[in-house]
Design a protein around this motif. Structure first.
Motif, PDB file in Angstrom:
ATOM      1  N   VAL A  34       0.864  -1.176   0.000  1.00 14.37           N
ATOM      2  CA  VAL A  34       0.000   0.000   0.000  1.00 14.37           C
ATOM      3  C   VAL A  34       0.902   1.229   0.000  1.00 14.37           C
ATOM      4  O   VAL A  34       1.842   1.312   0.791  1.00 14.37           O
ATOM      5  N   VAL A  35       0.636   2.156  -0.936  1.00 14.34           N
ATOM      6  CA  VAL A  35       1.532   3.291  -1.156  1.00 14.34           C
ATOM      7  C   VAL A  35       0.776   4.606  -1.036  1.00 14.34           C
ATOM      8  O   VAL A  35      -0.231   4.817  -1.715  1.00 14.34           O
ATOM      9  N   GLN A  36       1.266   5.477  -0.156  1.00 10.67           N
ATOM     10  CA  GLN A  36       0.742   6.838  -0.034  1.00 10.67           C
ATOM     11  C   GLN A  36       1.449   7.705  -1.072  1.00 10.67           C
ATOM     12  O   GLN A  36       2.682   7.763  -1.096  1.00 10.67           O
ATOM     13  N   ILE A  37       0.684   8.395  -1.893  1.00 10.24           N
ATOM     14  CA  ILE A  37       1.262   9.215  -2.961  1.00 10.24           C
ATOM     15  C   ILE A  37       0.818  10.662  -2.797  1.00 10.24           C
ATOM     16  O   ILE A  37      -0.383  10.950  -2.714  1.00 10.24           O
ATOM     17  N   ALA A  38       1.775  11.573  -2.747  1.00 12.04           N
ATOM     18  CA  ALA A  38       1.458  12.996  -2.639  1.00 12.04           C
ATOM     19  C   ALA A  38       0.817  13.475  -3.934  1.00 12.04           C
ATOM     20  O   ALA A  38       1.066  12.929  -5.011  1.00 12.04           O
ATOM     21  N   GLY A  39      -0.011  14.511  -3.841  1.00 10.24           N
ATOM     22  CA  GLY A  39      -0.692  15.042  -5.013  1.00 10.24           C
ATOM     23  C   GLY A  39      -0.228  16.434  -5.377  1.00 10.24           C
ATOM     24  O   GLY A  39       0.824  16.904  -4.941  1.00 10.24           O
ATOM     25  N   LEU A  40      -1.060  17.110  -6.163  1.00 10.28           N
ATOM     26  CA  LEU A  40      -0.710  18.428  -6.687  1.00 10.28           C
ATOM     27  C   LEU A  40      -0.513  19.459  -5.576  1.00 10.28           C
ATOM     28  O   LEU A  40       0.388  20.282  -5.627  1.00 10.28           O
ATOM     29  N   VAL A  41      -1.364  19.406  -4.545  1.00 10.85           N
ATOM     30  CA  VAL A  41      -1.236  20.367  -3.454  1.00 10.85           C
ATOM     31  C   VAL A  41      -0.791  19.700  -2.156  1.00 10.85           C
ATOM     32  O   VAL A  41      -0.609  20.380  -1.151  1.00 10.85           O
ATOM     33  N   ALA A  42      -0.645  18.383  -2.175  1.00 11.90           N
ATOM     34  CA  ALA A  42      -0.161  17.682  -0.975  1.00 11.90           C
ATOM     35  C   ALA A  42       1.306  18.004  -0.758  1.00 11.90           C
ATOM     36  O   ALA A  42       2.097  17.949  -1.680  1.00 11.90           O
ATOM     37  N   ARG A  43       1.663  18.302   0.486  1.00 13.49           N
ATOM     38  CA  ARG A  43       3.051  18.646   0.763  1.00 13.49           C
ATOM     39  C   ARG A  43       3.597  17.903   1.983  1.00 13.49           C
ATOM     40  O   ARG A  43       4.669  18.200   2.461  1.00 13.49           O
ATOM     41  N   ARG A  44       2.854  16.930   2.463  1.00 12.18           N
ATOM     42  CA  ARG A  44       3.396  16.117   3.526  1.00 12.18           C
ATOM     43  C   ARG A  44       2.697  14.771   3.608  1.00 12.18           C
ATOM     44  O   ARG A  44       1.480  14.694   3.650  1.00 12.18           O
ATOM     45  N   ILE A  45       3.500  13.718   3.616  1.00 16.57           N
ATOM     46  CA  ILE A  45       3.007  12.373   3.846  1.00 16.57           C
ATOM     47  C   ILE A  45       3.390  12.000   5.272  1.00 16.57           C
ATOM     48  O   ILE A  45       4.553  12.076   5.642  1.00 16.57           O
ATOM     49  N   LEU A  46       2.418  11.617   6.055  1.00 17.29           N
ATOM     50  CA  LEU A  46       2.661  11.226   7.439  1.00 17.29           C
ATOM     51  C   LEU A  46       2.425   9.726   7.576  1.00 17.29           C
ATOM     52  O   LEU A  46       1.336   9.236   7.293  1.00 17.29           O
ATOM     53  N   CYS A  47       3.458   8.998   7.988  1.00 16.95           N
ATOM     54  CA  CYS A  47       3.348   7.564   8.247  1.00 16.95           C
ATOM     55  C   CYS A  47       3.607   7.340   9.736  1.00 16.95           C
ATOM     56  O   CYS A  47       4.643   7.748  10.251  1.00 16.95           O
ATOM     57  N   GLU A  48       2.676   6.678  10.394  1.00 14.26           N
ATOM     58  CA  GLU A  48       2.749   6.539  11.846  1.00 14.26           C
ATOM     59  C   GLU A  48       3.077   5.119  12.304  1.00 14.26           C
ATOM     60  O   GLU A  48       2.910   4.803  13.480  1.00 14.26           O
ATOM     61  N   VAL A  49       3.541   4.275  11.395  1.00 15.22           N
ATOM     62  CA  VAL A  49       3.894   2.896  11.774  1.00 15.22           C
ATOM     63  C   VAL A  49       5.357   2.631  11.441  1.00 15.22           C
ATOM     64  O   VAL A  49       5.982   3.354  10.653  1.00 15.22           O
ATOM     65  N   LYS A  50       5.893   1.565  12.047  1.00 14.87           N
ATOM     66  CA  LYS A  50       7.297   1.202  11.846  1.00 14.87           C
ATOM     67  C   LYS A  50       7.407  -0.252  11.402  1.00 14.87           C
ATOM     68  O   LYS A  50       6.476  -1.050  11.589  1.00 14.87           O
ATOM     69  N   GLU A  51       8.548  -0.573  10.821  1.00 10.66           N
ATOM     70  CA  GLU A  51       8.802  -1.947  10.411  1.00 10.66           C
ATOM     71  C   GLU A  51       8.759  -2.875  11.630  1.00 10.66           C
ATOM     72  O   GLU A  51       9.260  -2.537  12.703  1.00 10.66           O
ATOM     73  N   GLY A  52       8.139  -4.025  11.441  1.00 11.36           N
ATOM     74  CA  GLY A  52       8.011  -4.988  12.516  1.00 11.36           C
ATOM     75  C   GLY A  52       6.715  -4.860  13.294  1.00 11.36           C
ATOM     76  O   GLY A  52       6.380  -5.738  14.095  1.00 11.36           O
TER      77      GLY A  52
END
Length: 232
Positions: A156-174
Motif C-alpha cells: 500500500v503506497v501513499q502518494i502525494a498530489g498536486l497540493v499535498a506537501r506532507r506524507i505522514l506515516c505513523e507505523v514502523k517496520e516490525g
C-alpha cells in the motif's frame, strides 16, 4: 449502540490538524478586524480545515479474507502494474487499485488487511496531479509492504498530489496491525495505491466511492472474477 445526530456532524480531529486549525482561526480573527465579511470567509475556511483533518471511527468488517479500502475517495485506476522496487514485492505486475482523495475527503489512511509491516519505504519525488497514472512512479511517496498471516504480502503506497506537501506515516517496520487500523495521513489531496497479492481480484470498479476501513476492496477467500459496474 445508538448514533446521535450530533455525532454524524462533529468528528474527532487528527492531532496533525490542530496547528492548522489554530492558524486558520487566527487569520479569521485578523480578517474580522480588517473587514467583517472577510472574517466570515476566514471562519468558513477554518471549518473546512477542521473537516479536512477529521478522524472518524469506522466499522471494519472482521471476517477473515476481507480486504478493505485504505482511503476515502474514488477508485481512479484499476490495472496490472509492477510494485515500487523499494517494497521488495518482486518485478512481476500485480493488480493495482488506486483510490484518489480530493480535498474534501477524510485523509486518514487505514491498513487494508491485518499483517506485519515488513518494510516502510519513503521516496522523494514530484507533486503531479495524483489522479494521473504517472503519479505512481514520479510523485513523492511512502510505501508499506505488509506480510499477512498466510505468508503472502501486499503493498500500500501513499502518494502525494498536486497540493499535498506532507506524507505522514505513523507505523514502523516490525509492527503488527489489524485490518482498518490507522497508519498515516496525507495532507491536502492525494492518492493511495494498493497492490493486491497475486491471484486476488478486486471487488470494486473504477468510479466507485470508497470509505476507508469499511468498503470491501477484495476477498482473498473468493474466486470471483473482477467486477464491472454501471452508473445508475
Amino acid at each position: 449502540m445508538s448514533v446521535s445526530m450530533l455525532s454524524t456532524f462533529v468528528k474527532p480531529m487528527h492531532p496533525e490538524g490542530r496547528k492548522f486549525v489554530a492558524i486558520f482561526a487566527a487569520i479569521a480573527l485578523i480578517l474580522f478586524l480588517i473587514w467583517e465579511p472577510l472574517g466570515w470567509v476566514g471562519v468558513g475556511l477554518t471549518v473546512w480545515c477542521y473537516y479536512f483533518f477529521r478522524d472518524p471511527e469506522r466499522v471494519t468488517p472482521v471476517r477473515e479474507g476481507l480486504m478493505v479500502s485504505p482511503a476515502d475517495g474514488v477508485v481512479s485506476l484499476l490495472e496490472p502494474a509492477v510494485p515500487p522496487a523499494e517494497l521488495g514485492l518482486g518485478d512481476l505486475p500485480l493488480t493495482r487499485v488506486s483510490v484518489f482523495m480530493n480535498v474534501f475527503n477524510c485523509h486518514v489512511n487505514r491498513l487494508p488487511y491485518a499483517g506485519k509491516i515488513t518494510r516502510v519505504a519513503y521516496r522523494d519525488g514530484k507533486f503531479l496531479n495524483a489522479s494521473l497514472d504517472k503519479a505512481s512512479s514520479e510523485n513523492e511517496r511512502n510505501g508499506l509492504a505488509v506480510q499477512m498471516e498466510d505468508g503472502r504480502s501486499y503493498g500500500v503506497v501513499q502518494i502525494a498530489g498536486l497540493v499535498a506537501r506532507r506524507i505522514l506515516c505513523e507505523v514502523k517496520e516490525g509492527q503488527q496491525l489489524l485490518s482498518g487500523e490507522r497508519f498515516g495521513l496525507i495532507r491536502f489531496g492525494s492518492r493511495l495505491d494498493i497492490y493486491l497479492p497475486e491471484g486476488v481480484h478486486p471487488l470494486v470498479c473504477i468510479g466507485q466511492t470508497m470509505v476507508a476501513g469499511e468498503t470491501v476492496l477484495a476477498d482473498m477467500r473468493s474466486d470471483e472474477e473482477p467486477r464491472s459496474g454501471g452508473i445508475r
